[in-house]
Design a protein around this motif. Structure first.
Motif, mmCIF file in Angstrom:
data_model
loop_
_atom_site.group_PDB
_atom_site.id
_atom_site.type_symbol
_atom_site.label_atom_id
_atom_site.label_comp_id
_atom_site.label_asym_id
_atom_site.label_seq_id
_atom_site.Cartn_x
_atom_site.Cartn_y
_atom_site.Cartn_z
ATOM 1 N N ILE A 47 -7.593 13.064 1.595
ATOM 2 C CA ILE A 47 -6.853 14.262 2.005
ATOM 3 C C ILE A 47 -7.790 15.244 2.690
ATOM 4 O O ILE A 47 -7.478 15.810 3.732
ATOM 5 N N ALA A 48 -8.959 15.440 2.092
ATOM 6 C CA ALA A 48 -9.936 16.375 2.655
ATOM 7 C C ALA A 48 -10.370 15.941 4.055
ATOM 8 O O ALA A 48 -10.468 16.760 4.976
ATOM 9 N N LYS A 49 -10.589 14.641 4.218
ATOM 10 C CA LYS A 49 -11.011 14.131 5.527
ATOM 11 C C LYS A 49 -9.939 14.383 6.577
ATOM 12 O O LYS A 49 -10.239 14.853 7.681
ATOM 13 N N ARG A 50 -8.692 14.088 6.227
ATOM 14 C CA ARG A 50 -7.628 14.299 7.204
ATOM 15 C C ARG A 50 -7.412 15.785 7.471
ATOM 16 O O ARG A 50 -7.075 16.173 8.594
ATOM 17 N N ALA A 51 -7.602 16.592 6.456
ATOM 18 C CA ALA A 51 -7.403 18.032 6.615
ATOM 19 C C ALA A 51 -8.563 18.695 7.348
ATOM 20 O O ALA A 51 -8.437 19.839 7.810
ATOM 21 N N GLY A 52 -9.691 17.990 7.430
ATOM 22 C CA GLY A 52 -10.857 18.567 8.080
ATOM 23 C C GLY A 52 -11.541 19.628 7.245
ATOM 24 O O GLY A 52 -12.093 20.600 7.770
ATOM 25 N N VAL A 53 -11.485 19.451 5.910
ATOM 26 C CA VAL A 53 -12.134 20.395 5.002
ATOM 27 C C VAL A 53 -13.005 19.618 4.028
ATOM 28 O O VAL A 53 -12.874 18.401 3.884
ATOM 29 N N ALA A 54 -13.890 20.325 3.342
ATOM 30 C CA ALA A 54 -14.686 19.705 2.293
ATOM 31 C C ALA A 54 -13.797 19.428 1.077
ATOM 32 O O ALA A 54 -12.844 20.170 0.820
ATOM 33 N N GLU A 55 -14.099 18.362 0.347
ATOM 34 C CA GLU A 55 -13.283 18.026 -0.821
ATOM 35 C C GLU A 55 -13.272 19.172 -1.833
ATOM 36 O O GLU A 55 -12.259 19.426 -2.483
ATOM 37 N N GLY A 56 -14.394 19.872 -1.931
ATOM 38 C CA GLY A 56 -14.462 20.999 -2.862
ATOM 39 C C GLY A 56 -13.480 22.107 -2.515
ATOM 40 O O GLY A 56 -13.038 22.852 -3.400
ATOM 41 N N THR A 57 -13.138 22.209 -1.231
ATOM 42 C CA THR A 57 -12.172 23.225 -0.810
ATOM 43 C C THR A 57 -10.811 22.976 -1.444
ATOM 44 O O THR A 57 -10.100 23.916 -1.815
#
Length: 217
Positions: A47-57
């Motif tokens: 999800i983080a990769k597709r969203a373009g954010v860090a997983e911690g976000t």
């Protein structure tokens, strides 16, 4: 309209707090991936990769992956799927003094649900995939349905039975026969065979005819 646009419209219609830009990215990605792969097969890293954010976000906004799922599915069920039935649907369908004819009521129900499903296919797919595995979602659906929809349906069914228009089946039986037929059509049309050569108007007519032949006296 994208998957997130439909979800955003849902939140705005209920005066929900606006999501931050990061939350919008996360929710959009989660809706897409839950719809494509299912909740259990989707990781927060994907999800983080597709969203373009860090997983911690993700975890700064949602403590767990399930919290993210519930943030998406709960409003769809409790503020769109259920209240769309229990409030807007009741106002549109179960109007006092209208629908003296059972066929007219069936057509109103089916067209209403068809337009809803057509507009919200990815969100509907997530609901259908996940509601069976999350008791809290089931409980909320049953609570609102029983309080807001069933009493109206019972009133109409009693009226039609008193007029000799439909068979004297228990209300729960009539409801089950109508709902399973309508949902079966919509799931087949929009999820199982969305690319089929559909004549939607003809299929709606056939579905109504099928229900009528089973229930009319």
């Amino acid at each position: 309209m994208t998957e997130y646009d439909a979800f955003k419209e849902l939140l705005e219609s209920d005066d929900q707090e606006q999501l931050t830009p990061k939350q919008q990215q996360i929710v959009q990605a989660a809706i897409e991936m839950f719809s494509e792969k299912g909740y259990a097969s989707t990781s927060t890293s994907e999800i983080a990769k597709r969203a373009g954010v860090a997983e911690g976000t993700i975890f700064r906004h949602y403590k767990t992956k399930k919290d993210l799922l519930l943030a998406i599915v709960s409003p769809v069920i409790t503020k769109l799927a259920v209240p769309f039935i229990a409030q807007s649907f009741v106002k549109q369908v179960f109007k006092e003094g209208e629908h003296e004819d059972f066929e007219e009521l069936l057509r109103t129900i089916l067209v209403n649900r068809f337009e809803f499903a057509k507009k919200n296919v990815p969100l509907l797919k997530i609901v259908l995939q996940e509601v069976a595995f999350h008791p809290e979602l089931q409980d909320r659906y049953k609570e609102v349905f029983r309080a807001e929809v069933l009493p109206h349906f019972e009133r109409f069914i009693s009226h039609y039975q008193e007029q000799g228009l439909i068979k004297d089946y228990p209300t729960e039986t009539v409801l089950r026969l109508v709902i399973t037929t309508v949902i079966g059509f919509l799931v087949t049309r929009f999820i199982i065979m969305p690319d089929g050569e559909w004549d939607d108007e003809a299929e709606i007519d056939r579905t109504i005819d099928y229900i009528l032949n089973g229930l009319q006296v």
